[in-house]
Design a protein around this motif. Structure first.
Motif, PDB file in Angstrom:
ATOM      1  N   ASN A 235       0.820  -1.216   0.000  1.00 39.03           N
ATOM      2  CA  ASN A 235       0.000   0.000   0.000  1.00 39.03           C
ATOM      3  C   ASN A 235       0.849   1.259   0.000  1.00 39.03           C
ATOM      4  N   LYS A 258      -3.159  -3.507  -7.259  1.00 38.12           N
ATOM      5  CA  LYS A 258      -4.473  -4.102  -7.498  1.00 38.12           C
ATOM      6  C   LYS A 258      -4.552  -4.665  -8.916  1.00 38.12           C
ATOM      7  N   ASP A 295      -4.528  -2.509   7.580  1.00 38.00           N
ATOM      8  CA  ASP A 295      -4.711  -1.680   6.383  1.00 38.00           C
ATOM      9  C   ASP A 295      -4.374  -2.452   5.113  1.00 38.00           C
ATOM     10  N   VAL A 296      -3.273  -3.179   5.148  1.00 42.28           N
ATOM     11  CA  VAL A 296      -2.831  -3.895   3.950  1.00 42.28           C
ATOM     12  C   VAL A 296      -3.808  -5.012   3.603  1.00 42.28           C
ATOM     13  N   ALA A 298      -6.927  -5.259   4.389  1.00 39.61           N
ATOM     14  CA  ALA A 298      -8.214  -4.714   3.961  1.00 39.61           C
ATOM     15  C   ALA A 298      -8.156  -4.261   2.508  1.00 39.61           C
ATOM     16  N   GLU A 299      -7.025  -3.699   2.116  1.00 40.99           N
ATOM     17  CA  GLU A 299      -6.904  -3.186   0.746  1.00 40.99           C
ATOM     18  C   GLU A 299      -6.601  -4.290  -0.261  1.00 40.99           C
ATOM     19  N   PHE A 300      -5.898  -5.343   0.204  1.00 36.67           N
ATOM     20  CA  PHE A 300      -5.469  -6.392  -0.722  1.00 36.67           C
ATOM     21  C   PHE A 300      -5.868  -7.777  -0.201  1.00 36.67           C
TER      22      PHE A 300
END
Length: 763
Positions: A235, A258, A295-296, A298-300
């Motif tokens: 991220n 992504k 955070d990571v 959740a994003e990936f």
């Protein structure tokens, strides 16, 4: 270039008199044929070729099916269930593309609702998971397992799951490529179990560079994952890390990670990413680590696993491998393992399946640290998957002098003593699995080569990985992956029921060099494999990576970049930050042999590390001599290759020639430095004249070798490249070395003779 004007005619006469089957082809004779036949490439041409997709090897028009073979030809189709996953569909499309472009056969790709009665489907390749093919998949045990069965003129590819069926289709491509025609044995019935839960690699093109056509090659070579965004959190979050700072490591563009996970998934390729963090253990720092993990993930959510490499994920102070001492190391390991446990706990709370791979590379790996390295295994949480470095630290002995591998290498098979201790300790616990960073087709030992033609030595490593029950592998680092026949060989041995080694190599040799050259090629590969076994390891330095472009210094040269000898800035600190030597600013300074021009220290002795210079030089020369033994037959095989295969065969030989030149140039540079030092310390005129004669002869020999190295690099843009630093050498930087050799021969040595009254008497 060492090409005589009458080179072609002389060689033709030689071949006619001696006969290609009996004559021994020298390097000069081979160059006279090979170099004019190959096109000049510009730097990065290979990059464009791989990004666009290398054309497949074409069908041999002279091949015909034997009585015990079936032919996939006109009217055939490939059938995949309508509900198949995207990777299996992509594999069907890749097989269809391959048959058209390489084999000249157009097949239909069909998507029926049901796959049943495959034996009654004439001229059909049916591919599906075992649930859709009752009975066929009974022997299959785990993901990536597959079975290929031929019955009449129908072919069944049954996977344990869709991913297994996918790899079965890619294996058909490998079989057609080896056969050079779309033929399969009528009695083919092979059950192949994947030996690894994961096989990941790095890009051979550049940091975060994964074009689609390049991604499409990875499952063909048996990979199921990539490791990317090296030294950068996925991220882009900073690692709170003064060693790996935002100033040094680039950020990837928004959305790039992504996009990569989405594109890779289409080809059945998972993504592993690094997690970087500077852990100190304070409450605020611990919460920062937990937040980073949340955070990571959740994003990936698509990322399969996270590599916690000590080069970026570390406790308090980063350190290089070696020299820390048992007590401090164990205390450091305990705290580092607490950080690993925090990551695993937080990650598995979100996704229990995500893999956490702690990799304690920078904990000392010399043989005497086996207990310390094993101690790491006692501290890691069992919910993680330790990633062990396979060969680094492996001990070896030359003429009674003992040393160990200081970086990735293939001269020793492995595992290292420290890795053996870790594997034993890990088996006493209940880890999910144990993976290893293990080179299998290229190595930093010759890190500027796309692959290393040492198949018998590589095969020994494959066997060692299997015998030590390594569950997964990271199979490249700096050099990354580029399609090649050694990686193809590796793909066969990543599953059970692989062909016997000599059978497989004989088929590869026939494909690469043509029928009739197999004995010469296999003999050459055996000699090359023997050569690397006696090669003395140098660690991550100039010798086996840049020797053909590393200069020979007679005297300290003039600066070619900014120097800081009189300013308030410290030259050593500045050069350390820039990694450039201002006197030779073409590569990182550690990749140039730099003498001690005060003549107080023997820089050659410092380079040879564990060994005296004479012992090191002895084995370096022995390795080069064994390469030459193989090259005598390699050259002959290439010259006898049919016209359609000759250019590719020439490139194979030139790559091996460049390996030998790397060895001989390394030997010459060290020898030249020994003589330069002796000259500086001598007061005897006769001795100094003899040293100058010897140095002059050595320079002239090195000039010819370097000219050949330049011409080879001009014809193969892969040489000299590794993505961490882009090009370590190019034809232009090799030319700089040649210019220095000319200046030394024409100006520096004559000036030295005049200054010291050592001019040769004229006869």
């Amino acid at each position: 270039m060492r090409i005589h004007p009458a080179g072609l005619g002389l060689l033709a006469l030689w071949l006619g008199v001696a006969g290609a089957s009996q004559g021994q082809v020298t390097e000069e004779q081979f160059e006279a044929r090979a170099l004019p036949a190959l096109a000049i490439e510009e730097p990065y041409d290979f990059h464009r070729q791989h990004a666009e997709g290398l054309p497949p090897r074409p069908r041999d028009p002279d091949e015909r099916p034997r009585d015990d073979e079936i032919e996939i030809g006109a009217g055939w189709s490939v059938e995949i269930p309508a509900d198949a996953s995207a990777p299996l569909v992509a594999a069907g499309e890749e097989l269809q593309r391959y048959l058209k472009e390489a084999m000249g056969v157009e097949v239909a790709l069909k998507r029926p609702d049901r796959i049943d009665g495959w034996r009654e489907r004439p001229r059909t390749i049916v591919a599906a998971a075992r649930d859709a093919m009752p009975g066929l998949g009974d022997p299959l045990k785990a993901s990536k397992d597959y079975r290929i069965t031929v019955a009449g003129d129908a072919v069944a590819v049954c996977g344990h799951d869709d991913r297994g069926a996918m790899y079965g289709l890619y294996n058909l491509v490998m079989r057609f490529s080896l056969r050079e025609a779309p033929y399969l044995p009528r009695d083919l019935d092979t059950v192949r179990h994947s030996l690894y839960q994961a096989r990941m690699t790095l890009s051979g093109l550049g940091w975060m560079e994964w074009p689609d056509r390049y991604l499409a090659t990875l499952p063909l070579y048996g990979f199921d994952a990539i490791h990317c965004s090296i030294y950068r959190n996925p991220n882009n979050a900073p690692g709170a890390d003064p060693h790996w700072s935002d100033r040094d490591i680039r950020k990837h563009p928004p959305g790039a990670m992504k996009d990569l996970t989405r594109r890779a998934a289409r080809f059945g390729i998972d993504v592993y990413a690094p997690l970087l963090y500077h852990y100190t253990g304070t409450p605020e720092n611990v919460e920062g680590l937990r937040k980073l993990v949340r955070d990571v993930l959740a994003e990936f959510p698509e990322i399969r696993g996270y590599v916690l490499l000590t080069e970026g994920f570390y406790y308090r102070k980063w350190f290089g491998a070696g020299g820390q001492g048992d007590e401090d190391l164990r205390a450091w390991v305990r705290e580092w393992s607490k950080a690993v446990a925090i990551v695993a706990e937080e990650a598995h709370r979100i996704n229990p399946k995500v893999e956490i791979l702690p990799w304690e590379y920078n904990v000392a790996f010399s043989p005497d640290q086996a207990e310390t390295k094993a101690y790491v295994m006692t501290q890691l949480p069992e919910s993680t998957i330790p990633l062990l470095t396979f060969e680094n630290g492996k001990s070896f002995e030359l003429d009674g002098q003992k040393g160990y591998l200081r970086d990735y290498a293939i001269s020793q098979v492995g595992p290292a003593e420290v890795t053996q201790a870790q594997l034993r300790a890990a088996r006493e616990r209940n880890f999910r699995a144990v993976y290893s960073k293990a080179d299998t087709f290229a190595s930093w030992q010759f890190g500027t080569f796309p692959y290393l033609p040492f198949p018998y030595q590589w095969h020994e490593r494959y066997k060692a990985l299997e015998e030590w029950k390594v569950d997964g592998t990271l199979e490249s680092w700096s050099y990354g992956f580029k399609p090649n026949w050694v990686a193809e060989m590796r793909a066969w041995y990543a599953w059970s029921d692989a062909p016997p080694l000599d059978d497989l190599l004989r088929r590869i040799a026939r494909r690469e060099f043509g029928a009739g050259g197999e004995d010469d090629v296999l003999a050459a590969w055996k000699s090359f494999s023997e050569a690397i076994r006696v090669y003395p390891d140098t660690g991550p330095n100039w010798g086996s990576n840049n020797a053909v472009a590393s200069p020979l210094f007679f005297a300290k040269p003039k600066p070619r970049a900014m120097t800081l000898g009189h300013s308030w800035s410290d030259q050593g600190l500045w050069s350390g930050q820039s990694q450039l030597n201002p006197y030779w600013p073409y590569v990182p300074s550690r990749l140039v042999f730099w003498p001690d021009f005060t003549n107080q220290h023997d820089a050659a002795r410092g380079y040879t590390a564990f060994f005296t210079v004479p012992v090191f030089q002895k084995y370096l020369k022995l390795s080069a001599d064994r390469m030459e033994e193989g090259l005598l037959r390699y050259r002959r095989a290439a010259l006898r290759a049919p016209e359609a295969k000759r250019q590719a065969a020439f490139r194979e030989v030139l790559l091996a020639e460049q390996l030998r030149r790397m060895m001989l140039s390394g030997h010459a540079i060290l020898e030249f430095e020994q003589q330069r030092l002796a000259l500086a310390r001598s007061t005897d005129a006769a001795e100094r004249r003899e040293l100058l004669r010897s140095m002059t002869a050595l320079l002239r020999e090195e000039k010819g070798r370097t000219t050949s190295a330049r011409e080879t690099a001009r014809r193969d843009s892969r040489l000299g490249y590794e993505w961490e630093q882009d090009y370590i050498y190019t034809p232009d930087t090799i030319q700089e070395k040649l210019d220095l050799i000319d200046d030394t021969l024409d100006r520096q040595i004559p000036a030295y003779r005049r200054e010291h009254g050592l001019e040769e008497e004229q006869p």
